[in-house]
Write a protein that holds these residues in place. Structure first.
Motif, PDB file in Angstrom:
ATOM      1  N   THR A 181     -47.960  16.438 -89.326  1.00 50.54           N
ATOM      2  CA  THR A 181     -49.351  16.287 -90.042  1.00 50.54           C
ATOM      3  C   THR A 181     -49.961  17.637 -90.152  1.00 50.54           C
ATOM      4  O   THR A 181     -50.629  17.972 -90.533  1.00 50.54           O
ATOM      5  CB  THR A 181     -49.963  15.851 -88.540  1.00 50.54           C
ATOM      6  OG1 THR A 181     -49.500  16.809 -86.894  1.00 50.54           O
ATOM      7  CG2 THR A 181     -50.161  13.965 -88.544  1.00 50.54           C
ATOM      8  N   VAL A 196     -46.961   7.944 -87.607  1.00 50.53           N
ATOM      9  CA  VAL A 196     -47.421   7.272 -86.583  1.00 50.53           C
ATOM     10  C   VAL A 196     -45.975   6.900 -86.130  1.00 50.53           C
ATOM     11  O   VAL A 196     -45.629   6.460 -85.280  1.00 50.53           O
ATOM     12  CB  VAL A 196     -47.812   6.367 -86.699  1.00 50.53           C
ATOM     13  CG1 VAL A 196     -48.097   4.921 -86.184  1.00 50.53           C
ATOM     14  CG2 VAL A 196     -49.417   6.521 -87.481  1.00 50.53           C
ATOM     15  N   SER A 220     -44.848   8.778 -83.431  1.00 55.14           N
ATOM     16  CA  SER A 220     -44.965   9.602 -82.060  1.00 55.14           C
ATOM     17  C   SER A 220     -45.116   7.963 -81.004  1.00 55.14           C
ATOM     18  O   SER A 220     -45.182   8.098 -80.678  1.00 55.14           O
ATOM     19  CB  SER A 220     -47.068   8.858 -82.155  1.00 55.14           C
ATOM     20  OG  SER A 220     -47.154  10.449 -83.296  1.00 55.14           O
ATOM     21  N   VAL A 221     -45.348   6.573 -82.184  1.00 57.86           N
ATOM     22  CA  VAL A 221     -44.789   5.700 -80.709  1.00 57.86           C
ATOM     23  C   VAL A 221     -43.220   5.815 -80.603  1.00 57.86           C
ATOM     24  O   VAL A 221     -43.557   5.662 -79.320  1.00 57.86           O
ATOM     25  CB  VAL A 221     -45.064   4.259 -82.080  1.00 57.86           C
ATOM     26  CG1 VAL A 221     -44.212   3.128 -81.549  1.00 57.86           C
ATOM     27  CG2 VAL A 221     -46.647   3.904 -82.512  1.00 57.86           C
ATOM     28  N   CYS A 239     -48.435  10.014 -93.192  1.00 53.16           N
ATOM     29  CA  CYS A 239     -48.929   9.119 -91.859  1.00 53.16           C
ATOM     30  C   CYS A 239     -48.643   8.519 -91.200  1.00 53.16           C
ATOM     31  O   CYS A 239     -48.399   7.926 -89.961  1.00 53.16           O
ATOM     32  CB  CYS A 239     -50.192   8.986 -92.040  1.00 53.16           C
ATOM     33  SG  CYS A 239     -51.892  10.229 -93.206  1.00 53.16           S
ATOM     34  N   ALA A 242     -43.556  14.383 -85.465  1.00 51.75           N
ATOM     35  CA  ALA A 242     -44.892  13.771 -86.095  1.00 51.75           C
ATOM     36  C   ALA A 242     -45.927  15.268 -86.030  1.00 51.75           C
ATOM     37  O   ALA A 242     -46.702  15.074 -86.597  1.00 51.75           O
ATOM     38  CB  ALA A 242     -45.412  12.712 -84.894  1.00 51.75           C
TER      39      ALA A 242
END
Length: 155
Positions: free
Chosen positions: A51, A86, A89-90, A82, A47
């Motif tokens: 980014t 996400v 990250s989740v 993105c 993640a």
């Protein structure tokens, strides 16, 4: 307490049963702990990388990605990056929370420690270098550290 060979043998058998239960628990939960930990670390790292690319490379990075994947415009690249960040990250957050909510790492470590303690107790007991009363007290102290490990059914 009775210091007979039969009493010593019964305690030894009880130690063996608990060690079998501990080995079963460790064999089941250690891989789970490792998998959750790996998902957390890898998900977080990926993640961050997704980014970091646009942050460091700017429009040159997004144009390169757009060209590699033959995408229509930069907005598609941004949406993909993105969304992927996400999702990763989740996944990392969920893996971390699942491991922490069940105190999996601590339980596996406790089970490994108690298994080693019982191994030492078993050796000492088998060589007769400990009184049955003392061995029983130590056994009770050790197994009290792992109430989450169920007994293995006798077959």
């Amino acid at each position: 307490m009775d210091e007979s060979a039969d009493t010593r043998q019964r305690l030894s058998h009880r130690i063996d049963q608990k060690q079998q239960a501990l080995r079963s628990y460790i064999g089941r939960e250690r891989p789970r702990r490792n998998k959750l930990s790996n998902i957390s670390v890898v998900g977080s790292a990926l993640a961050a990388m997704l980014t970091a690319g646009p942050a460091v490379g700017g429009t040159g990075f997004t144009e390169a990605i757009r060209g590699i994947f033959s995408l229509g415009d930069d907005s598609v690249v941004w949406r993909f990056l993105c969304l992927a960040a996400v999702i990763l990250s989740v996944a990392a957050a969920l893996a971390t929370n699942f491991a922490n909510s069940h105190a999996l790492a601590e339980k596996v470590s406790a089970a490994e420690t108690v298994n080693a303690q019982l191994e030492g107790l078993q050796v000492t007991l088998n060589f007769g270098h400990i009184a049955i009363d003392e061995a029983l007290k130590l056994y009770q102290q050790y197994v009290a550290q792992v109430p989450f490990v169920d007994e293995v059914p006798v077959r």
